[in-house]
Design a protein around this motif. Structure first.
Motif, PDB file in Angstrom:
ATOM      1  N   LEU A 420      -0.752   0.302   2.323  1.00 56.71           N
ATOM      2  CA  LEU A 420      -0.500   1.057   1.099  1.00 56.71           C
ATOM      3  C   LEU A 420       0.167   2.380   1.429  1.00 56.71           C
ATOM      4  O   LEU A 420      -0.016   2.920   2.526  1.00 56.71           O
ATOM      5  CB  LEU A 420      -1.786   1.305   0.295  1.00 56.71           C
ATOM      6  N   TYR A 448       6.836   0.918  -3.760  1.00 59.40           N
ATOM      7  CA  TYR A 448       5.922   0.980  -2.623  1.00 59.40           C
ATOM      8  C   TYR A 448       4.775   1.970  -2.839  1.00 59.40           C
ATOM      9  O   TYR A 448       3.787   1.945  -2.121  1.00 59.40           O
ATOM     10  CB  TYR A 448       6.687   1.305  -1.329  1.00 59.40           C
ATOM     11  N   ARG A 450       1.489   3.333  -4.024  1.00 57.34           N
ATOM     12  CA  ARG A 450       0.251   2.819  -4.628  1.00 57.34           C
ATOM     13  C   ARG A 450      -0.637   3.942  -5.126  1.00 57.34           C
ATOM     14  O   ARG A 450      -1.400   3.782  -6.056  1.00 57.34           O
ATOM     15  CB  ARG A 450      -0.534   1.958  -3.616  1.00 57.34           C
ATOM     16  N   ASN A 480       3.263   1.985 -14.089  1.00 62.77           N
ATOM     17  CA  ASN A 480       3.647   1.439 -12.785  1.00 62.77           C
ATOM     18  C   ASN A 480       2.460   1.011 -11.934  1.00 62.77           C
ATOM     19  O   ASN A 480       2.617   0.717 -10.753  1.00 62.77           O
ATOM     20  CB  ASN A 480       4.491   2.471 -12.019  1.00 62.77           C
ATOM     21  N   ASN A 481       1.280   1.018 -12.573  1.00 60.01           N
ATOM     22  CA  ASN A 481       0.086   0.568 -11.867  1.00 60.01           C
ATOM     23  C   ASN A 481      -0.161   1.377 -10.587  1.00 60.01           C
ATOM     24  O   ASN A 481      -0.488   0.831  -9.546  1.00 60.01           O
ATOM     25  CB  ASN A 481       0.236  -0.925 -11.543  1.00 60.01           C
ATOM     26  N   VAL A 482       0.025   2.708 -10.710  1.00 61.37           N
ATOM     27  CA  VAL A 482      -0.200   3.592  -9.567  1.00 61.37           C
ATOM     28  C   VAL A 482      -1.520   4.337  -9.782  1.00 61.37           C
ATOM     29  O   VAL A 482      -1.839   4.757 -10.888  1.00 61.37           O
ATOM     30  CB  VAL A 482       0.986   4.581  -9.404  1.00 61.37           C
ATOM     31  N   LYS A 546     -14.392   0.036  -4.818  1.00 58.50           N
ATOM     32  CA  LYS A 546     -14.188  -1.392  -4.595  1.00 58.50           C
ATOM     33  C   LYS A 546     -14.794  -1.795  -3.253  1.00 58.50           C
ATOM     34  O   LYS A 546     -14.686  -1.047  -2.275  1.00 58.50           O
ATOM     35  CB  LYS A 546     -12.686  -1.717  -4.588  1.00 58.50           C
ATOM     36  N   LYS A 553      -8.024  -7.454  -2.169  1.00 57.61           N
ATOM     37  CA  LYS A 553      -7.385  -8.151  -3.288  1.00 57.61           C
ATOM     38  C   LYS A 553      -6.442  -7.186  -4.023  1.00 57.61           C
ATOM     39  O   LYS A 553      -5.317  -7.525  -4.376  1.00 57.61           O
ATOM     40  CB  LYS A 553      -8.473  -8.679  -4.234  1.00 57.61           C
ATOM     41  N   TRP A 554      -6.924  -5.949  -4.206  1.00 60.63           N
ATOM     42  CA  TRP A 554      -6.105  -4.929  -4.877  1.00 60.63           C
ATOM     43  C   TRP A 554      -4.830  -4.642  -4.068  1.00 60.63           C
ATOM     44  O   TRP A 554      -3.751  -4.465  -4.619  1.00 60.63           O
ATOM     45  CB  TRP A 554      -6.927  -3.652  -5.075  1.00 60.63           C
ATOM     46  N   LEU A 555      -4.966  -4.637  -2.730  1.00 61.89           N
ATOM     47  CA  LEU A 555      -3.803  -4.376  -1.876  1.00 61.89           C
ATOM     48  C   LEU A 555      -2.744  -5.460  -2.061  1.00 61.89           C
ATOM     49  O   LEU A 555      -1.549  -5.183  -2.072  1.00 61.89           O
ATOM     50  CB  LEU A 555      -4.224  -4.319  -0.397  1.00 61.89           C
ATOM     51  N   ARG A 556      -3.219  -6.703  -2.221  1.00 59.11           N
ATOM     52  CA  ARG A 556      -2.269  -7.811  -2.396  1.00 59.11           C
ATOM     53  C   ARG A 556      -1.705  -7.861  -3.807  1.00 59.11           C
ATOM     54  O   ARG A 556      -0.787  -8.603  -4.086  1.00 59.11           O
ATOM     55  CB  ARG A 556      -2.977  -9.152  -2.103  1.00 59.11           C
ATOM     56  N   ARG A 557      -2.293  -7.062  -4.729  1.00 60.39           N
ATOM     57  CA  ARG A 557      -1.962  -7.101  -6.159  1.00 60.39           C
ATOM     58  C   ARG A 557      -2.137  -8.502  -6.707  1.00 60.39           C
ATOM     59  O   ARG A 557      -1.189  -9.170  -7.082  1.00 60.39           O
ATOM     60  CB  ARG A 557      -0.521  -6.655  -6.457  1.00 60.39           C
TER      61      ARG A 557
END
Ligand SMILES: [Zn+2]
Ligand SMILES: [Zn+2]
Length: 557
Positions: A420, A448, A450, A480-482, A546, A553-557
């Protein structure tokens, strides 16, 4: 009337400013000499005839002209123009003992530091040691000197205030007096103006004398007393301490009354005469229980009433991982492994190492070849954990500088090697709102990114943040889901807790990050939790609550 010593001071300042601005050393030295001579001169210079002034020994020719100018006009044009091009904070830095104007110049130009507070922060990050002509000794002297200067400002960072209160309470406990914090400390305010404590026991001359003795040991003298209340000051202390007394019968009521702000008491309609207990009070008012941290104002009250269960509000033991940390690879003091082990000892499941990126040269930021080496080291470390059946994981990250145009610090092929990326602004902090918004939002929009690191760059009590529009910034993070960082360093606590509600409403997650530069810094997450609780931040909205599996899982989106 301007005295010899006033004149001497002005010439000294002139010499120092010439050094600060890198002017001819010969010239600055002649001002320093003149300053010394003028100060020692036995007769009042201002009332001397001009011809006699020219006879004063040790004063150079060019300086007589300045002296004439000063006496005729009350000012020196060259001094005024030097002052005009010197930032106020840099002038303040020249008052620090242990560094002369030339060193201040180096700090100003090479580290882009323009205030005393920023300088202290840099010292705590070990930045000064790397500068040419500086060493650990100088750095320590600077820290001591600044701490002393700040001791006059009348406000404390929460961490220092809390430690001070603990010291006082410990003194009291030693003689069997119990006490606990009220007001700003009980509400976990990021800045504390006064330490207020409640002592268990009715006000009596004996108890009051014991408290006075304890306070004397802690370095405070009694300043004033009224019924049920003592006020203390200390010669070397920054804030005053107020001690209240309550017998068993009144204790709960007083604790409740003196924890919130007056505004909060007013909006909830607190009435001492109908108060029975804290829990009862909220039931009477048909309010859920509101945690002390949130007893601030009508906004925190409104948000508090929407929280179903106070257990859902973030607590330190909810945290499962530690994100945004520095190691010896950039400007930290410990190795990745040492930091990871410390996190393991805290019972955490994962550790994210985010050293500085290549633009942060002052912080030994990582060039591409060193990034690859660090990642190899992390792989080996994770293999070592796995081999011993330890599920703990270290993740590869970077604190990438947000450049002037809002782009990140590396090419895509490097950015994609990280688990990340945290994007932070570190340089060119002086910008208008338009520029700040552009830089920050462009960085948020980078696929890129996060986490947005310390989103305003503020340093509490020393540097305001850059003027980014919080709504636009949070909206962009939502789109942007940041994740937005709540940088937990007690100097930063940035994102400001007052904006956390808005982030929660928009579904933006918060990461409570220590930005640790050494093992001890990891514990700063506690301060982040303290202020996050003021905002009623729910544990479910905090990234590092988390579990390892959820985080992966969050890292992989
Ligand atoms: Zn940073
Ligand atoms: Zn950092």
């Amino acid at each position: 009337m301007i005295s010899n010593s006033d004149i001497s001071d002005l010439f000294k300042l002139m010499g120092n400013l010439l050094d600060l601005h890198g002017e001819n050393e010969f010239k600055s030295r002649s001002y320093a000499t003149a300053s010394f001579r003028l100060d020692k001169y036995p007769k009042p210079i201002i009332s001397m005839p001009a011809e006699d002034r020219q006879q004063i020994e040790g004063v150079g020719k060019g300086i007589y002209a300045k002296l004439d100018e000063l006496i005729a006009t009350g000012t020196i044009a060259e001094l005024d123009s030097l002052l005009a091009k010197t930032p106020k904070g840099v002038l303040e830095m020249m008052k620090i003992k242990g560094i002369g104007p030339k060193k201040v110049r180096t700090i100003w130009l090479e580290l882009e530091i323009e205030s005393v507070g920023e300088l202290l922060y840099a010292c705590n990050e070990n930045r000064l040691v790397g500068l040419n002509g500086f060493g650990a000794k100088t750095q320590d002297a600077v820290i001591k000197s600044i701490e002393f200067m700040q001791s006059n400002s009348g406000k404390l960072h929460f961490d220092v205030a809390e430690m001070e209160a603990r010291t006082i309470i410990k003194e009291m406990n030693a003689v069997s007096i119990t006490a606990e914090p009220l007001a700003e400390l009980a509400r976990r305010c990021e800045i504390v103006n006064e330490i207020e404590l409640l002592v268990a026991g009715g006000f009596s001359p004996i108890l009051s004398k014991s408290v006075e003795d304890c306070m004397a040991v802690a370095g405070y003298d009694l300043h004033s007393s009224t019924e049920n209340q003592l006020q203390f000051k200390g010669a070397s202390k920054i804030v005053e301490v107020k001690i209240r007394f309550a017998d068993a019968e009144n204790y709960e009521a007083m604790k409740f009354q003196y924890t919130p702000t007056p505004e909060f008491l007013e909006v909830v309609g607190f009435d001492k005469s109908t108060f029975s207990s804290e829990a009862d009070f909220f039931t009477q008012k048909q309010l859920p229980f509101i945690i002390p941290e949130m007893r601030e104002n009508k906004d925190t009250l409104a948000w508090a009433t929407t929280i179903k269960d106070v257990e859902n509000i973030i607590q330190f033991n909810h945290l499962k991982g530690c994100i945004h940390n520095h190691s010896v690879w950039s400007d930290g003091s410990n190795t990745v492994e040492e930091m990871a082990n410390a996190c393991m000892d805290l019972g955490l499941e994962y550790f994210v190492i985010s050293d500085h990126s290549k633009t942060a040269v002052y912080a030994n930021g990582l060039q591409v070849d060193r990034i690859l080496k660090q990642q190899e080291e992390i792989n080996k470390l994770n293999q070592k954990f796995a081999a011993s059946g330890n599920p703990f994981r270290v993740f590869k990250s970077i604190e990438s500088d947000i450049l002037g145009d809002g782009s990140l610090d590396y090419e895509e092929e490097i950015l994609k090697t990280f688990d990340l990326v945290i994007a932070s602004v570190h340089s060119n902090l002086k910008m208008d709102e338009e520029k700040a918004n552009m830089r920050v939002i462009r960085a948020i929009e980078n696929p890129y990114t996060r986490i947005l690191g310390h989103p305003t760059g503020r340093l509490l009590l020393s540097r305001p943040g850059y003027p980014v529009n919080h709504k636009l910034m949070i909206d962009a993070c939502a789109a942007n889901n940041v994740v937005i960082e709540l940088n937990a360093h007690p100097y930063r606590l940035d994102l400001d807790w007052r904006w956390i509600n808005y982030a929660q409403e928009k579904g933006v997650m918060i990461s409570i990050d220590p930005d640790a530069h050494e093992i001890a810094g990891i514990n700063d997450m506690y301060y982040g939790v303290c202020v996050a609780r003021k905002a009623g931040l729910l544990a479910a909205n905090v990234l590092n609550t988390k579990t390892l599996a959820e985080f992966e899982k969050w890292l992989r989106r």
